[in-house]
Design an enzyme around this catalytic site. Structure first.
Site, PDB file in Angstrom:
ATOM      1  N   GLU A 477      66.857  -8.683 -65.143  1.00 18.76           N
ATOM      2  CA  GLU A 477      67.432  -7.536 -66.781  1.00 18.76           C
ATOM      3  C   GLU A 477      67.325  -8.193 -67.948  1.00 18.76           C
ATOM      4  O   GLU A 477      66.879  -7.092 -68.955  1.00 18.76           O
ATOM      5  CB  GLU A 477      69.161  -7.626 -66.348  1.00 18.76           C
ATOM      6  N   ASP A 541      61.201  -9.569 -61.606  1.00 25.50           N
ATOM      7  CA  ASP A 541      61.201 -10.507 -60.427  1.00 25.50           C
ATOM      8  C   ASP A 541      60.912 -11.714 -60.641  1.00 25.50           C
ATOM      9  O   ASP A 541      61.098 -12.956 -60.428  1.00 25.50           O
ATOM     10  CB  ASP A 541      61.067  -9.397 -59.689  1.00 25.50           C
TER      11      ASP A 541
HETATM   12 ZN   LIG Z   1      64.564  -3.833 -62.665  1.00 30.25          ZN
END
Ligand SMILES: [Zn+2]
Length: 637
Positions: A477, A541
């Protein structure tokens, strides 16, 4: 785990093989993963809260409201008896239309369902502390414009099924089969025209393409056939003088379509959107027909979810911060909040060190990046101030009426913000949600209590899998603030380019590496991941796991860590990460997500990331040339 698989060949199969065998997809689900299981656990907690609230009046107004809402939703008998009555007034209004100019009145009445387009409030892209009015493309009932435009046989079959579904719903409204088929044809024509005029998902990843501030007069010029004066008046925003039009081309096309189409066609369109938006709140025949297409055909689910699950979800959608208030009392302790916050701060420290040591970025860009990082607001668990629902009138025996109440409440709550300074405390996910998000205009990261639960976040478990799992989610995030889209916003959430041209070029080169990598992965049939549409998620990621790894190493540097169950601490870190993605997905849903979801499928979120990390290759002693060791690894952050 499936230890018969070589982790260097397929790390996802190694980490999740047995889980996937032992956890088949339940008949009422489209996919089934670790997060879905947690969601299911949360639903059971919420059900208990709601059943207690529905059964006993203890004088607490919050409990009373969610209890009544849930009870009305569960009262299938009353819903059956009501039949079509809840739609009658709106159906009559549509039938009574005499002129295309009158569409504006009806569209304003149906405003909560985003018919034709979507009208709401939003932060100003270039002055993020101000809230302005905005209109956006919308008005489609399939998940993305591509569903209307692709010409392959599967897409054509799906459109055929969609038309049949619309015809069925028209018949449930009482129309003859011939009339219903004709109406479905009308809707398909209009929605296809709107789809053609809509910006693609890739275009929408470029915020600068969505910023077109206009006066009301300019909007009138854009689509003169639509009566904007009447629309804004009826919607409750008569004084509006300016707004952002995200997609001017769409509104121009909408105007042209209004000129071209006849009134009868538009009536079909409005009738469809009315019944489509309300189907799940009507009698069983509507609920079942809606599931047949949207659950079964589109996603592959075999059975509809039990009523109680649907009603818990509906309460969460309608009164989420009332339900969430009781939920966090039960399921989220101050200690858990403390622990999560500490991990967030460690990941932020790791990001600071990462930025400071980047070889490819100039000092002036680094200064801006660090300022942005330090300005990120960390929101953990639930909002500091709960939303006040006292204006919402909930009746114990009026399911449709309650839904209209919460829709109207939310719409007017949004509208009331226009022209006022921004409230930075707000959340867009409810506390029980098993998900997290970054908001570029707020520059905040948000972790609802629902995702900070075992097995994803387990205070009892050892640090390695916790950092691999929750740590990487936090890093993910946070990185969204610095992905291909988020990097265009500054510390205050303004759309402002703070990159030197050279640094921007360096970023694009590195991001391009990832886009190419993911574009090679085949998901189903011959369909591959769109590396450009999923780029932001893939950047997040990869960097997320790198940051979690650095934070974990630092946290445990003074500890003497040993193997557990034959796995070294480093191996446990990576297995913890991969296992957060263990899941099974139906073929229909795989196809749907490729067209409508910006995330890569779970398998590639695991394997794609680890194959770019030397730390992984060392942990499992993977040799050059094995599938999990990419020749030229990608790295953005
Ligand atoms: Zn995301």
């Amino acid at each position: 785990m499936d230890r018969s698989v070589d982790p260097c060949t397929d790390f996802y199969a190694y980490s999740c093989g047995q889980w996937r065998k032992k956890n088949p997809i339940p008949a009422d689900e489209a996919s089934w993963g670790v997060t879905d299981k947690l969601q299911d656990d949360n639903l059971a907690v919420l059900r208990e809260i709601l059943e207690q609230a529905a059964a006993s009046a203890d004088g607490n107004p919050v409990r009373q409201k969610i209890g009544d809402f849930y009870a009305a939703c569960m009262d299938e008998k009353a819903i059956e008896v009501a039949g079509l009555a809840p739609l009658k007034a709106d159906l009559d209004r549509i039938e009574g239309l005499r002129d295309k100019r009158d569409l504006a009145d009806v569209a304003a009445r149906m405003i909560y369902t985003a018919v034709l387009f979507d009208f709401h409030s939003a932060q100003d892209y270039k002055n993020s502390s101000q809230v302005i009015a905005e209109i956006d493309q919308d008005g489609l009932s399939l998940p993305d414009r591509d569903f209307y435009l692709l010409q392959d046989p599967k897409s054509q079959r799906l459109r055929h099924a969609y038309r049949a579904h619309m015809a069925k719903m028209f018949m449930l409204l009482g129309d003859s089969p011939q009339a219903a088929a004709h109406e479905a044809h009308n809707v398909m024509r209009i929605e296809t025209a709107l789809a053609k005029a809509s910006l693609s998902r890739l275009d929408r990843r470029h915020p600068e393409k969505l910023y077109h501030p206009m006066s009301r007069a300019q909007l009138r010029q854009l689509s003169p056939s639509f009566d904007w004066e009447r629309y804004f008046g009826a919607a409750g925003a008569p004084g509006l003088t300016s707004l952002n039009v995200t997609a001017p081309g769409f509104f121009k096309a909408l105007g042209a379509e209004l000129d071209r189409g006849n009134l009868q066609g538009w009536k079909s369109y409005l009738r469809w959107h009315l019944v489509h938006a309300d189907a799940t709140h009507l009698s069983k025949a509507f609920v079942d027909a809606d599931f047949d297409f949207y659950g079964k055909t589109l996603q592959g689910a075999q059975e509809i979810q039990p009523r109680w699950k649907r009603c818990v979800n509906e309460t969460d959608i309608g009164l989420g911060e009332a339900l969430g208030q009781i939920y966090v009392e039960r399921a989220f302790s101050p200690q858990a909040k403390e622990r999560a916050l500490k991990m967030v701060q460690q990941i932020e420290e790791a990001m600071q060190e990462d930025i400071e040591s980047l070889p490819w970025m100039a000092d002036e860009t680094k200064r801006e990046a660090l300022a942005k990082l330090h300005a990120v607001a960390n929101k953990i668990g639930y909002p500091d101030k709960w939303r006040d629902y006292s204006a919402v009138k909930i009746l114990r025996d009026d399911e449709m009426g309650n839904v209209l109440q919460v829709r109207a409440f939310e719409f007017h709550r949004q509208l009331a913000k226009i022209g006022k300074p921004l409230d930075r405390g707000e959340w867009t996910m409810t506390p029980p949600t098993v998900n997290a998000y970054y908001d570029a205009q707020m520059n905040d990261i948000n972790f609802p209590a629902g995702i900070l639960q075992p097995p994803l976040f387990d205070p009892e478990s050892d640090d390695a899998p916790n950092y691999g799992d929750t740590g990487s989610t936090i890093g993910h995030e946070l990185t969204h603030g610095f992905d291909d889209e988020g990097r265009k916003f500054d510390a205050q959430g303004n759309l402002r380019d703070w990159w030197t041209p050279q640094d921007a070029k360096e970023f694009q080169k590195r991001a391009g590496c990832l886009a190419d990598q993911y574009s090679q992965y085949t998901v189903i049939d011959r369909l591959k991941i769109d590396g450009k549409v999923t780029l932001g998620e893939n950047v997040a990621d990869l960097a997320g796991l790198r940051l979690a790894y650095a934070a974990w190493k630092k946290q445990t540097q003074a500890q003497k860590l040993g193997p557990i169950e034959d796995l070294t601490p480093e191996q446990r870190f990576f297995v913890g990460y991969a296992q957060s993605w263990c899941s099974n997905t139906r073929d229909e849903t795989k196809r749907l997500r490729l067209m409508a979801d910006p995330h890569s499928p779970e398998e590639f979120r695991a394997n794609g990331v680890v194959s770019d990390m030397a730390e992984f290759q060392q942990a499992f002693r993977c040799k050059t040339g094995t599938p999990m060791v990419r020749k030229d690894v990608c790295r953005v952050w």
